[in-house]
Design an enzyme around this catalytic site. Structure first.
Site, short mmCIF file in Angstrom:
data_model
loop_
_atom_site.label_atom_id
_atom_site.label_comp_id
_atom_site.label_asym_id
_atom_site.label_seq_id
_atom_site.Cartn_x
_atom_site.Cartn_y
_atom_site.Cartn_z
N HIS A 124 0.87 -1.18 0.00
CA HIS A 124 0.00 0.00 0.00
C HIS A 124 0.91 1.24 0.00
O HIS A 124 2.01 1.19 0.55
CB HIS A 124 -0.82 -0.05 1.30
CG HIS A 124 -1.93 0.94 1.42
ND1 HIS A 124 -1.71 2.27 1.70
CD2 HIS A 124 -3.28 0.79 1.34
CE1 HIS A 124 -2.88 2.89 1.78
NE2 HIS A 124 -3.85 2.02 1.57
N ASP A 201 2.85 -4.67 8.16
CA ASP A 201 1.62 -3.91 7.97
C ASP A 201 0.47 -4.90 8.10
O ASP A 201 0.21 -5.70 7.20
CB ASP A 201 1.66 -3.25 6.58
CG ASP A 201 0.35 -2.58 6.21
OD1 ASP A 201 -0.65 -2.76 6.93
OD2 ASP A 201 0.31 -1.89 5.17
N GLN A 204 -4.67 -5.56 6.96
CA GLN A 204 -5.64 -6.53 6.45
C GLN A 204 -5.62 -7.85 7.23
O GLN A 204 -6.38 -8.76 6.92
CB GLN A 204 -5.37 -6.83 4.97
CG GLN A 204 -5.57 -5.63 4.05
CD GLN A 204 -7.00 -5.12 4.02
OE1 GLN A 204 -7.95 -5.85 4.30
NE2 GLN A 204 -7.17 -3.85 3.70
N LYS A 227 -10.66 -1.00 10.14
CA LYS A 227 -10.74 -2.25 9.38
C LYS A 227 -11.01 -3.43 10.32
O LYS A 227 -10.96 -4.59 9.92
CB LYS A 227 -9.46 -2.46 8.58
CG LYS A 227 -9.33 -1.40 7.48
CD LYS A 227 -8.07 -1.50 6.67
CE LYS A 227 -8.06 -0.36 5.65
NZ LYS A 227 -6.89 -0.39 4.78
N CYS A 365 -4.68 2.25 -3.69
CA CYS A 365 -3.45 2.80 -3.08
C CYS A 365 -2.25 1.89 -3.34
O CYS A 365 -1.34 1.78 -2.50
CB CYS A 365 -3.61 3.04 -1.58
SG CYS A 365 -4.81 4.30 -1.20
C1 LIG Z 1 -5.91 0.33 4.62
C2 LIG Z 1 -4.49 -0.07 4.52
C3 LIG Z 1 -3.47 0.82 4.88
C4 LIG Z 1 -3.74 2.23 5.34
O1 LIG Z 1 -4.58 2.27 6.42
P1 LIG Z 1 -5.16 3.67 6.96
O2 LIG Z 1 -6.23 3.24 7.89
O3 LIG Z 1 -5.67 4.39 5.75
O4 LIG Z 1 -4.04 4.38 7.61
C5 LIG Z 1 -2.17 0.36 4.81
N1 LIG Z 1 -1.89 -0.88 4.41
C6 LIG Z 1 -2.83 -1.76 4.05
C7 LIG Z 1 -2.45 -3.15 3.66
C8 LIG Z 1 -4.17 -1.37 4.09
O5 LIG Z 1 -5.11 -2.24 3.74
#
Ligand SMILES: *Cc1c(COP(=O)(O)O)cnc(C)c1O
Length: 407
Positions: A124, A201, A204, A227, A365
């Site tokens: 992302h 990260d 997800q 999320k 993104c």
């Molecule tokens: C949504 C997402 C982000 C960014 O999250 P924010 O809540 O917009 O800060 C980063 N990495 C992944 C894999 C995402 O799905």
């Protein structure tokens, strides 16, 4: 394991509405999930009963709000099996958490010209740009793990990409654009052996699988509340105690100081060192409630349910003419990314929305990943606990109808 989907759906007021004359089918969960009534109640209860600034107050409300905020931290620490609750830093989300880590590493002076930073080709933007900024400030350089046609990491050249020069490896657990579950264990152990830090990260993965940060072995794990069935504006950075203790603070302000004078200011201990200013108190409390709610259902049962829907949708969509799937890895979770040849993803998504089905279109993104697949974007359907087989049928029906209209 099975879940009572009717009773679960009834807990989400937002799902009970019509969009464009159709009952809402919400399949944009990789972008944001909805809040169950229990979480909405936790937010409302905070503002109705507890609202107050925390930590320094001697009055009743401040003490109660502080206790609730710190109890939320304990809940999150337990959920992710952190060794200490002060390893849980509340942020505004994944983006904020990654920027926190990249900035404190920049400030630390530990990253020098010629050092390397490793990300993967499916990240992302929020796990790419902060590292590019770190490189700009330090003279380090970015390396990228290439992506195979099935949307998986190509680790065949990993020994030239991950070396003693690599100072940090920052990769996602699950791809938001493809759904690929990445083999993070492999890269974490390799990075560790070479002395590189690792950041996962988890945007997800946090709400889709059981996470044990100690077993995972990374140094940082980050995610967003929105999320995970919680509000926007709250997120988490988990960091290993000894590393967070060693690194400098990032934002200066209230709460993060031990003592402040014009001659010299000293910094507070973890977690407060990284939580300058008044935090999102309600968000933290609601986030903890969201994980309690998830546990009431069982995260394994949720994952199993989502996997069933993904398998059903993947099978059904593969029978549609000219469909092109992105991300065909063996291990996938919750995300179905596709195009219909000859039709622009935006047009397809717009027509699907007109039939009441919320999907996301565009680059998610992940422009470098889209470029890798030679497209400007895809249509993405993503599943959460409240989705049903009927939602999948509605999606497939809408795709077929839209494709016919656009052909
Ligand atoms: C949504 C997402 C982000 C960014 O999250 P924010 O809540 O917009 O800060 C980063 N990495 C992944 C894999 C995402 O799905």
């Amino acid at each position: 394991m099975s879940i009572d989907i009717t009773s679960i759906r009834a807990q989400f007021p937002v799902l009970n509405q019509q969009v464009n004359g159709f009952p809402l089918v919400y399949l944009d969960n990789a972008a944001t999930t909805h809040n169950p009534q229990a979480v909405i109640d936790a937010s409302t209860d905070y503002y109705s009963r507890l609202n107050s600034n925390i930590h320094r107050g001697t009055h009743f409300l401040s003490r109660e709000a502080t206790a609730a905020h710190e109890a939320a931290r304990e809940t999150i620490a337990k959920q992710f099996n952190a060794a200490h609750s002060h390893e849980i830093i509340f942020t505004s989300g994944t983006t904020d958490s990654i920027n926190l880590v990249s900035t404190i590493l920049t400030f630390s002076g530990k990253i020098k010209a010629g050092d390397r930073v490793l990300v993967s080709g499916l990240e992302h933007h929020s796990n790419i740009v902060p590292w590019q900024m770190l490189c700009e400030h330090t003279g380090a350089e970015l390396d990228v793990i290439p992506i195979t046609d099935s949307g998986e990491w190509d680790l065949s050249e990993i020994d030239t990409l991950l070396t003693e020069k690599t100072k940090i490896v920052a990769v996602s657990h699950i791809s938001n654009a493809l759904g690929t579950v990445n083999p993070i264990e492999k890269i974490i152990s390799k990075a560790k052996a070479l002395g590189a830090l690792t950041l996962i990260d988890g945007a997800q993965s946090a709400a889709h699988m059981k996470i044990d940060v100690q077993a995972m072995g990374a140094d940082f794990y980050v995610f967003s509340g929105h999320k995970c069935y919680a509000p926007t504006g709250i997120g988490v950075l988990w960091g290993r105690e000894e590393i967070l203790n060693e690194l400098p603070p990032y934002k200066g302000g209230g709460e993060m100081i031990e003592r402040c004078s014009f001659e010299k200011t000293t910094y507070n201990v973890l977690p407060f060192k990284y939580e300058a200013g008044t935090p999102n108190i309600e968000g933290a409390i609601a986030l903890a409630r969201a994980f309690d709610w998830i546990n009431e259902i069982g995260i394994e049962a949720i994952a199993e349910h989502e996997q069933k829907l993904l398998d059903l949708a993947t099978d059904a969509i593969s029978h549609i003419d000219n469909v092109q799937l992105y991300g065909t890895a063996k291990e996938k979770a919750t995300v179905l990314s596709f195009n219909i040849k000859g039709i622009h993803h935006y047009d397809l998504g717009t027509l699907i929305d007109q039939m009441g089905v919320a999907v996301r279109t565009g680059h998610h993104c992940c422009q470098p990943l889209m470029a890798r697949f030679g497209t400007t974007g895809t249509v993405r359907a993503s599943f959460a606990v409240y989705n049903t087989e009927d939602d999948v049928h509605a999606l497939i029906k809408a795709i077929k109808k839209a494709a016919m209209m656009l052909a």
